[in-house]
Every structure is written in C-alpha cells, then in structure tokens.
Design a protein around this motif. Structure first.
Motif, PDB file in Angstrom:
ATOM      1  N   ALA A  78       0.674  -1.331   0.067  1.00 39.51           N
ATOM      2  CA  ALA A  78      -0.081  -0.139  -0.033  1.00 39.51           C
ATOM      3  C   ALA A  78       0.727   1.260   0.044  1.00 39.51           C
ATOM      4  CB  ALA A  78      -0.943  -0.127   1.017  1.00 39.51           C
ATOM      5  N   ASP A  79       2.058   1.251   0.359  1.00 34.53           N
ATOM      6  CA  ASP A  79       3.044   2.416   0.634  1.00 34.53           C
ATOM      7  C   ASP A  79       3.018   3.434  -0.484  1.00 34.53           C
ATOM      8  OD1 ASP A  79       3.180   1.293   3.330  1.00 34.53           O
ATOM      9  OD2 ASP A  79       5.353   0.667   2.998  1.00 34.53           O
ATOM     10  N   ALA A  82      -0.419   5.036  -1.349  1.00 32.31           N
ATOM     11  CA  ALA A  82      -0.721   6.054  -0.389  1.00 32.31           C
ATOM     12  C   ALA A  82       0.180   7.371  -0.622  1.00 32.31           C
ATOM     13  CB  ALA A  82      -0.417   5.622   1.233  1.00 32.31           C
ATOM     14  N   PHE A  83       1.379   7.222  -0.813  1.00 30.02           N
ATOM     15  CA  PHE A  83       2.416   8.158  -1.220  1.00 30.02           C
ATOM     16  C   PHE A  83       1.691   9.058  -2.334  1.00 30.02           C
ATOM     17  CE2 PHE A  83       5.845   5.504   0.838  1.00 30.02           C
ATOM     18  CZ  PHE A  83       5.461   5.743   1.929  1.00 30.02           C
ATOM     19  N   ALA A  84       1.276   8.218  -3.483  1.00 30.61           N
ATOM     20  CA  ALA A  84       0.782   8.935  -4.881  1.00 30.61           C
ATOM     21  C   ALA A  84      -0.479   9.592  -4.570  1.00 30.61           C
ATOM     22  CB  ALA A  84       0.534   7.790  -5.889  1.00 30.61           C
ATOM     23  N   ILE A  85      -1.419   9.004  -3.696  1.00 27.24           N
ATOM     24  CA  ILE A  85      -2.757   9.895  -3.464  1.00 27.24           C
ATOM     25  C   ILE A  85      -2.303  11.060  -2.640  1.00 27.24           C
ATOM     26  CG2 ILE A  85      -4.717   9.506  -2.110  1.00 27.24           C
ATOM     27  CD1 ILE A  85      -4.759   6.652  -2.782  1.00 27.24           C
ATOM     28  N   ALA A  86      -1.104  11.090  -1.573  1.00 31.88           N
ATOM     29  CA  ALA A  86      -1.222  12.243  -0.780  1.00 31.88           C
ATOM     30  C   ALA A  86      -0.603  13.276  -1.668  1.00 31.88           C
ATOM     31  CB  ALA A  86      -0.074  11.765   0.283  1.00 31.88           C
ATOM     32  N   ILE A 100       1.344   4.375   7.344  1.00 30.71           N
ATOM     33  CA  ILE A 100       1.834   3.033   6.972  1.00 30.71           C
ATOM     34  C   ILE A 100       1.495   2.209   8.094  1.00 30.71           C
ATOM     35  CG2 ILE A 100       4.081   1.733   6.904  1.00 30.71           C
ATOM     36  CD1 ILE A 100       5.272   4.297   5.770  1.00 30.71           C
ATOM     37  N   VAL A 101       0.639   0.967   7.740  1.00 31.40           N
ATOM     38  CA  VAL A 101       0.294   0.119   8.959  1.00 31.40           C
ATOM     39  C   VAL A 101       1.246  -0.940   8.953  1.00 31.40           C
ATOM     40  CG1 VAL A 101      -1.446  -1.571   9.797  1.00 31.40           C
ATOM     41  CG2 VAL A 101      -2.080   0.508   8.292  1.00 31.40           C
ATOM     42  N   ARG A 102       1.752  -1.293   9.899  1.00 32.71           N
ATOM     43  CA  ARG A 102       2.754  -2.428  10.243  1.00 32.71           C
ATOM     44  C   ARG A 102       1.901  -3.708  10.690  1.00 32.71           C
ATOM     45  NH1 ARG A 102       7.868  -1.337  11.880  1.00 32.71           N
ATOM     46  NH2 ARG A 102       8.446   0.933  12.027  1.00 32.71           N
ATOM     47  N   LYS A 103       2.260  -4.702  10.063  1.00 32.68           N
ATOM     48  CA  LYS A 103       1.832  -6.120  10.403  1.00 32.68           C
ATOM     49  C   LYS A 103       1.693  -6.563  11.952  1.00 32.68           C
ATOM     50  CE  LYS A 103       1.367 -10.754   8.354  1.00 32.68           C
ATOM     51  NZ  LYS A 103       2.084 -11.492   7.464  1.00 32.68           N
TER      52      LYS A 103
END
Length: 188
Positions: A78-79, A82-86, A100-103
C-alpha cells in the motif's frame, strides 16, 4: 496537459499489463496454482504510474463518497499508492495525509502499529492495497488501524483478483472494497 479519467485508466492498465500482470503457470504463496501472477510493485513504483494512481484512487474514493483525512495500508504493497494519493492531493485539495500500517506492533520506541501520523484517534481513513486476493492483508491493516482509533470509511485496491476479499471485508468489518481494476479486466 490535463488528462481525463478514461485516459488515466487506459494508460495505467497498459503499464500494469507491461510490468505487473503475467500469464502462465505459477505457484502462489498459498501453495495454490494460478494461471496469472500479479505483482503491482513494478507499476506502483514507476514514476509514470504514480500520478495516474493518485488521481484514479482519489476519483474512486469520491465516487464512493469517501472523503478521508488520510489513506494507507499494510506495508509494503500500500505504501507507494498512499504516497501517490497524498502527493496528488496537493494539486487538488483537500490535502490527504498518508500513513503506513505495520503487520505487528513495533517492538521498540513508541511501539506503533501505524506510522506517519501523530494522532490517529478519530481519523477518517480509507485503507489501501495493491492486490486483493482473499483479503487477509487488507483485513490486518483494517484491524490494526481500528486498534489505534481510526474510523474506516472503506477500502480500495489497485487490482481485485475476485477471490473473496470483498466478501471477507464486508463480513468481518462491514467495510466495502472498491477497486480500480478487476483481474477479469486483464483477461479481455
């Protein structure tokens, strides 16, 4: 030069075809055999694809009437999304933060599940993923985001393999999964 959503979609699909979607015989992580292998990272990390991804995900969220404070998902897939959207949100406000979500919770320091945001409580978010198969990665991201007080508006993935992710997220969390593409879009 301004492009239309239809042009963006066609261009992104072509990049995915060239870099990320492969047909043949493959053994998946689950041990199952598949006639298609999808690895979106070569596309999501491509600078030509990043603005397309940012605009198309933003459009999809608007279609669903999801207006998040922030977007993110399980690291690593997802990283870059997410960066592209932001980044694209700077050109067309409102600005959308990313996280960013950690497992698993970090074992040292602040022991965070979610990185990139100072405050998470009450933040309205959309959870992202690159490829959704059965939905386990997206479910982990939702569970971990909820555990720090985030309100999940929905989830969006780049390619939905149409193998149960939507049903899992709806059943377990009451969360709708939207996608930019379905795997069937690449079989045409």
């Amino acid at each position: 030069m301004t492009s239309s959503p239809t042009q963006d979609l066609a261009e992104l699909q072509e990049i995915l075809r060239m870099k990320s979607v492969r047909f043949g015989t493959f053994t998946l992580a689950s041990g199952q055999t598949s006639d298609v292998y999808v690895d979106c990272r070569p596309t999501t990390c491509d600078p030509r694809a990043m603005p397309l991804i940012g605009r198309l995900f933003r459009q999809k969220m608007e279609e669903k009437m999801w207006f998040p404070d922030a977007v993110g998902g399980l690291t690593l897939g997802a990283d870059p999304i997410a960066f592209a959207i932001a980044r694209e949100s700077l050109d067309r406000p409102p600005v959308i933060d990313c996280f960013i979500v950690r497992k698993e919770r970090k074992a040292h320091g602040m022991q965070k599940f979610v990185e990139g945001l100072e405050a998470t409580e009450g933040r309205r978010v959309v959870v992202l993923d690159d490829v959704c198969t059965k939905g386990e990665s997206t479910a982990i991201a939702i569970r971990n985001a909820k555990s720090v007080g985030m309100e999940i508006l929905g989830a969006v993935c780049l390619i939905d393999r149409e193998a149960g992710a939507s049903e899992l997220l709806r059943g377990e969390f009451g969360v709708e999964l939207a996608s930019i593409f379905k795997l069937s879009d690449f079989r045409k």
